[in-house]
Design a protein around this motif. Structure first.
Motif: not given
Length: 189
Positions: A46, A70-72, A152, A155-156, A161-165
């Motif tokens: 995080w 995150s996936d962003e 984040i 979320d974790r 699923t972690p939000r886009g940082f």
């Protein structure tokens, strides 16, 4: 089940000159949150990887790898931050599982961040206070960074699923810039 409420983002305040404070209610217990603050493998999920020596005077290392949070994708303007060098600070308070403080690695110890944990039933109120910030723009950057990282973490901890940082950081920058400029304008009258 703990539910993350993104409407709670952007609630940080200027608690005193050159100081920002952000509170976040997280699913406990308090020992779990303490582990996410101090265990390098959990902190990396995080905030940043790196060692933390568990005593006052101990070394704190931050290795920021925002693309892993995150996936962003990282926006172009932040690409230089993708592989930051190791940044070091020093533990100033170590009182498990209630209080952790250290000089901030990103500014060679000019500022200090304090984490305070307050159990609230099954949940934990985490209060992050960052002191000795250099100027209003730094305060905006620090508040939006902490708020995005704490989102984040929430979320974790909630198993989401972690939000886009970076999208959270950009949204929060606008909120804090507006809020802190209003405060600065009121103080200059």
């Amino acid at each position: 089940m703990f539910r993350v409420d993104p409407a709670q983002d952007g609630q940080g305040i200027v608690s005193e000159p050159a100081t920002v404070r952000i509170q976040k209610l997280l699913p406990g217990p308090v020992e779990r949150i303490w582990d996410y603050l101090t265990d390098p493998a959990k902190r990396r999920l995080w905030l940043a990887a790196g060692i933390m020596e568990p005593h006052p005077g101990g070394q704190v290392e931050h290795l920021f790898r925002h693309r892993e949070l995150s996936d962003e994708a990282t926006p172009e303007r932040y690409r230089d931050f993708e592989d930051s060098p190791a940044m070091h600070g020093e533990v100033t308070q170590w009182d498990p599982p209630r209080t952790l403080a250290y000089t901030w690695p990103g500014d060679n110890g000019a500022s200090e961040v304090t984490f305070e944990l307050f159990p609230e039933g099954r949940d934990v109120l985490l209060v992050v206070t960052h002191r000795r910030l250099g100027d209003p723009e730094t305060m905006v950057s620090v508040a939006s960074g902490w708020d995005a990282h704490l989102g984040i973490l929430a979320d974790r901890l909630a198993g989401e699923t972690p939000r886009g940082f970076w999208s959270a950081h950009t949204r929060l920058e606008a909120i804090y810039r507006d809020r802190f400029n209003k405060i600065d304008g009121e103080n200059s009258r």
